[in-house]
Design a protein around this motif. Structure first.
Motif, PDB file in Angstrom:
ATOM      1  N   ASN A  61      -2.294  -4.587   3.966  1.00  0.00           N
ATOM      2  CA  ASN A  61      -2.337  -5.606   5.015  1.00  0.00           C
ATOM      3  C   ASN A  61      -0.962  -5.858   5.614  1.00  0.00           C
ATOM      4  O   ASN A  61      -0.836  -6.148   6.808  1.00  0.00           O
ATOM      5  CB  ASN A  61      -2.936  -6.900   4.470  1.00  0.00           C
ATOM      6  CG  ASN A  61      -4.442  -6.808   4.305  1.00  0.00           C
ATOM      7  OD1 ASN A  61      -5.119  -6.147   5.095  1.00  0.00           O
ATOM      8  ND2 ASN A  61      -4.979  -7.460   3.286  1.00  0.00           N
ATOM      9  N   ASP A 101     -10.175  -6.531  -1.432  1.00  0.00           N
ATOM     10  CA  ASP A 101     -10.501  -6.122  -2.793  1.00  0.00           C
ATOM     11  C   ASP A 101     -11.951  -6.532  -3.064  1.00  0.00           C
ATOM     12  O   ASP A 101     -12.266  -7.723  -3.092  1.00  0.00           O
ATOM     13  CB  ASP A 101      -9.543  -6.803  -3.777  1.00  0.00           C
ATOM     14  CG  ASP A 101      -9.839  -6.444  -5.235  1.00  0.00           C
ATOM     15  OD1 ASP A 101     -10.796  -5.683  -5.489  1.00  0.00           O
ATOM     16  OD2 ASP A 101      -9.116  -6.944  -6.115  1.00  0.00           O
ATOM     17  N   ALA A 140      -7.651  -5.251   4.850  1.00  0.00           N
ATOM     18  CA  ALA A 140      -7.976  -4.674   3.547  1.00  0.00           C
ATOM     19  C   ALA A 140      -8.501  -5.764   2.618  1.00  0.00           C
ATOM     20  O   ALA A 140      -7.928  -6.860   2.559  1.00  0.00           O
ATOM     21  CB  ALA A 140      -6.757  -3.993   2.946  1.00  0.00           C
ATOM     22  N   ASN A 198      -5.527  -2.858  -7.497  1.00  0.00           N
ATOM     23  CA  ASN A 198      -6.329  -3.285  -6.354  1.00  0.00           C
ATOM     24  C   ASN A 198      -5.659  -4.392  -5.540  1.00  0.00           C
ATOM     25  O   ASN A 198      -5.488  -4.265  -4.318  1.00  0.00           O
ATOM     26  CB  ASN A 198      -7.708  -3.767  -6.824  1.00  0.00           C
ATOM     27  CG  ASN A 198      -8.561  -2.631  -7.351  1.00  0.00           C
ATOM     28  OD1 ASN A 198      -8.240  -1.460  -7.166  1.00  0.00           O
ATOM     29  ND2 ASN A 198      -9.652  -2.978  -8.002  1.00  0.00           N
ATOM     30  N   CYS A 219      -3.999  -3.970  -1.784  1.00  0.00           N
ATOM     31  CA  CYS A 219      -4.549  -4.706  -0.641  1.00  0.00           C
ATOM     32  C   CYS A 219      -3.444  -5.438   0.114  1.00  0.00           C
ATOM     33  O   CYS A 219      -3.386  -5.401   1.351  1.00  0.00           O
ATOM     34  CB  CYS A 219      -5.607  -5.706  -1.114  1.00  0.00           C
ATOM     35  SG  CYS A 219      -7.258  -5.006  -1.283  1.00  0.00           S
ATOM     36  N   ILE A 246     -11.633  -0.774  -2.788  1.00  0.00           N
ATOM     37  CA  ILE A 246     -10.961  -1.459  -1.687  1.00  0.00           C
ATOM     38  C   ILE A 246     -11.593  -0.991  -0.384  1.00  0.00           C
ATOM     39  O   ILE A 246     -11.819   0.208  -0.194  1.00  0.00           O
ATOM     40  CB  ILE A 246      -9.450  -1.145  -1.673  1.00  0.00           C
ATOM     41  CG1 ILE A 246      -8.785  -1.668  -2.952  1.00  0.00           C
ATOM     42  CG2 ILE A 246      -8.775  -1.748  -0.447  1.00  0.00           C
ATOM     43  CD1 ILE A 246      -7.331  -1.252  -3.086  1.00  0.00           C
TER      44      ILE A 246
END
Length: 406
Positions: free
Chosen positions: A57, A76, A74, A49, A53, A98
């Motif tokens: 990003n 988590d 993004a 996760n 993320c 996510i």
């Protein structure tokens, strides 16, 4: 499942190829044929996760076009509070792994939280197992390390700042206030003369929404025109082979006690246009659905909102009379229930104190045949006839026979 080439053919125009190549060479995210943030052998899906993320990003910051107040980030959900939803049918809490937090005309902050389904553009789920829902179409598995360009385009497409690319209906537009909540909305659609008409959404009236992932996906919006007159805009996806509701409403114009149509858009989109190749699938594996929009006159609330015995009796009387008038035009409604009988607008005359609505399951009687068997999965179960209910048993026996004998 579609063919191997579908995933690589998606979102080809979402980013300039040279920019993707520069990102792969210079960002430091991709080296020696691998995304460096991602562990080669995670022991649990949750381990992916945070690095995913950060990778999302990094891609969004460098390759997603910037557009003022519109943003995509993004997040988590395990590290940030996410306002989950409860699915009524199962009472299960729905919270993705996510999400991509979004700002822009179609997104607003949920009450009591900074993050929820109302202000996300995309959900991602990390899993060490692959699965799909019945009825869904999916690509074959592909290795994101071996196909980084396809992976980048998918991320950019699923997080696009262009709301049409996201799959949102851009004829419905919102104005978002300083606190991040929707304050005003409009719907643009075709008027009776086929010109574009803009209606104001009535923010104090919640739209009626069918939330199921499959099916018609009906949404009914309460709106007003420039003169302050009230209407209902009904959006839904009609399955192929059905008699269209707008055709029937066109035939019943002027009938007392039957909802009256103002205008319609017959084919706003078709699900066939969004699917990959289905040539190798069984015949009729997917039914095509067409997006329909109908503008109708607004009436009162549903029958169950009556305030006196006289009011409910008058409404039932006029709805029954409306059903008889439909039969006189060889139209069978097939879904009469309290939700489909509205009280007449204040000040209505006899004959319009009860209004019969929702003709999307109706049929012309003279075309009823074996191909138009009742479907027990649609309509209001509590008010279905015994013969409709027995249709479910017939289908189970036919399916069993097909599995046993081919």
């Amino acid at each position: 499942m579609t063919d191997d080439g579908w995933a690589s053919a998606l979102y080809l125009d979402i980013s300039i190829p040279q920019q993707i190549e520069q990102f792969l060479e210079n960002s430091g995210e991709y080296q020696n044929g691998r995304w460096v943030r991602l562990s080669g052998a995670p022991s649990a899906a949750s381990e992916l996760n945070e690095p995913l993320c950060k990778l999302f990003n990094s891609i969004l910051e460098r390759l997603l076009p910037s557009n003022g107040s519109i943003s995509r980030v993004a997040v988590d959900t395990h590290a940030h509070h996410f306002q989950a939803e409860t699915i009524e049918e199962t009472q299960c809490r729905c919270s993705p792994e996510i999400v991509v937090k979004a700002s822009g005309p179609s997104f607003s902050c949920p009450k009591g939280s900074s993050l929820g389904f109302s202000n996300i553009s995309t959900c991602f789920d990390t899993s060490l197992f692959h699965f799909d829902r019945s009825g869904a179409q999916h690509t074959p598995l592909f290795n994101i390390h071996d196909e980084p360009r396809t992976f980048i385009r998918l991320i950019l497409g699923l997080c696009a700042v262009d709301e049409r690319t996201l799959g949102l209906d851009i004829t419905v537009q919102w104005s978002v206030g300083a606190e991040g909540r929707k304050e005003r909305g409009t719907v643009n659609t075709l008027g009776p003369d086929k010109s574009i008409v803009s209606y104001d959404l009535q923010m104090e009236e919640q739209p009626f929404v069918r939330t199921g992932l499959r099916g018609r996906g009906t949404i009914c919006w309460a709106v007003k025109n420039a003169k302050g007159e009230r209407f209902i805009i009904k959006d839904y996806w009609m399955s192929g082979g059905q008699t269209t509701e707008f055709e029937l409403l066109e035939e019943v114009k002027g009938l007392r006690g039957v909802c009256q149509m103002v205008s319609y858009e017959p084919s706003r989109a078709q699900t066939n246009d969004f699917r990959g190749k289905t040539d190798e699938l069984e015949q009729n594996a997917f039914c095509n659905r067409t997006a329909i929009r109908i503008v109708m006159k607004a009436y009162g609330p549903t029958l169950e909102s009556f305030s006196s015995v006289e009011q409910v009796l008058a409404a039932l009387r006029d709805a029954i009379a409306a059903h008889r008038l439909l039969l006189s035009r060889d139209i069978l409604h097939r879904d009469v229930c309290p939700n489909n009988i509205l009280l007449g607008a204040p000040g209505s005359d006899d004959g319009e104190l009860g209004i019969l609505i929702d003709l999307d399951l109706a049929y012309r009687i003279h075309v009823l045949d074996a191909q138009h068997r009742a479907d027990p999965k649609i309509g209001t179960r509590m008010f279905q006839s015994l013969m409709v209910l027995r249709t479910a048993e017939m289908e189970e026996k036919e399916n069993l026979s097909t599995r046993l004998f081919g």
